[in-house]
Scaffold this motif. Structure first.
Motif, mmCIF file in Angstrom:
data_model
loop_
_atom_site.group_PDB
_atom_site.id
_atom_site.type_symbol
_atom_site.label_atom_id
_atom_site.label_comp_id
_atom_site.label_asym_id
_atom_site.label_seq_id
_atom_site.Cartn_x
_atom_site.Cartn_y
_atom_site.Cartn_z
ATOM 1 N N GLN A 174 42.778 32.513 19.795
ATOM 2 C CA GLN A 174 44.151 32.147 20.140
ATOM 3 C C GLN A 174 44.424 32.459 21.607
ATOM 4 N N CYS A 175 45.308 31.666 22.189
ATOM 5 C CA CYS A 175 45.677 31.861 23.589
ATOM 6 C C CYS A 175 46.400 33.198 23.780
ATOM 7 N N ASN A 176 46.395 33.668 25.017
ATOM 8 C CA ASN A 176 47.196 34.819 25.403
ATOM 9 C C ASN A 176 48.644 34.332 25.358
ATOM 10 N N GLN A 177 49.448 34.896 24.484
ATOM 11 C CA GLN A 177 50.806 34.394 24.250
ATOM 12 C C GLN A 177 51.674 34.476 25.506
ATOM 13 N N THR A 178 51.538 35.544 26.268
ATOM 14 C CA THR A 178 52.324 35.696 27.499
ATOM 15 C C THR A 178 51.982 34.583 28.486
#
Length: 117
Positions: free
Chosen positions: A95-99
């Motif tokens: 998953q992508c880095n949410q920030t």
């Protein structure tokens, strides 16, 4: 004169063997991303090619797969996937880095696939 020729040949041999036996021959990896548009493509390719050990990164928006050519003595597949996730995109099953994702333009965020830039 024979000695000079021999020394020259020896030096030439050492130079060519060093170049030919370069450690870390180039490798290639294909990684599925969550990119949706040209801006995503430019962002991912730029961040990858600015990373140590990466020689080339080309993202195909049709299948969302980025093909990365890299020097395995300077980087590895996990580090390459981390660059992609830290840019704000998924990389294969990571998953992508949410920030980072939240800082992307709204049109580049996941779920916004009905547009073209």
């Amino acid at each position: 004169m024979k000695q000079l020729t021999f020394i020259f040949a020896l030096i030439l041999g050492v130079v060519f063997s060093t170049v030919a036996n370069k450690p870390g021959k180039e490798k290639e990896v294909k990684i599925k991303t969550s990119a949706v548009c040209e801006m995503c493509k430019e962002r991912i390719e730029k961040n990858l090619t600015l990373s140590k050990g990466i020689n080339e990164a080309i993202l195909n928006l049709d299948d969302k797969i980025v093909t990365v050519k890299y020097n395995p003595s300077k980087t590895n597949e996990a580090a390459i996937r981390k660059v992609i996730t830290d840019t704000g995109y998924d990389a294969d099953n990571l998953q992508c880095n949410q920030t980072a994702h939240d800082k992307l333009p709204e049109c580049c965020q996941k779920g916004n696939e009905s547009h073209a830039h």
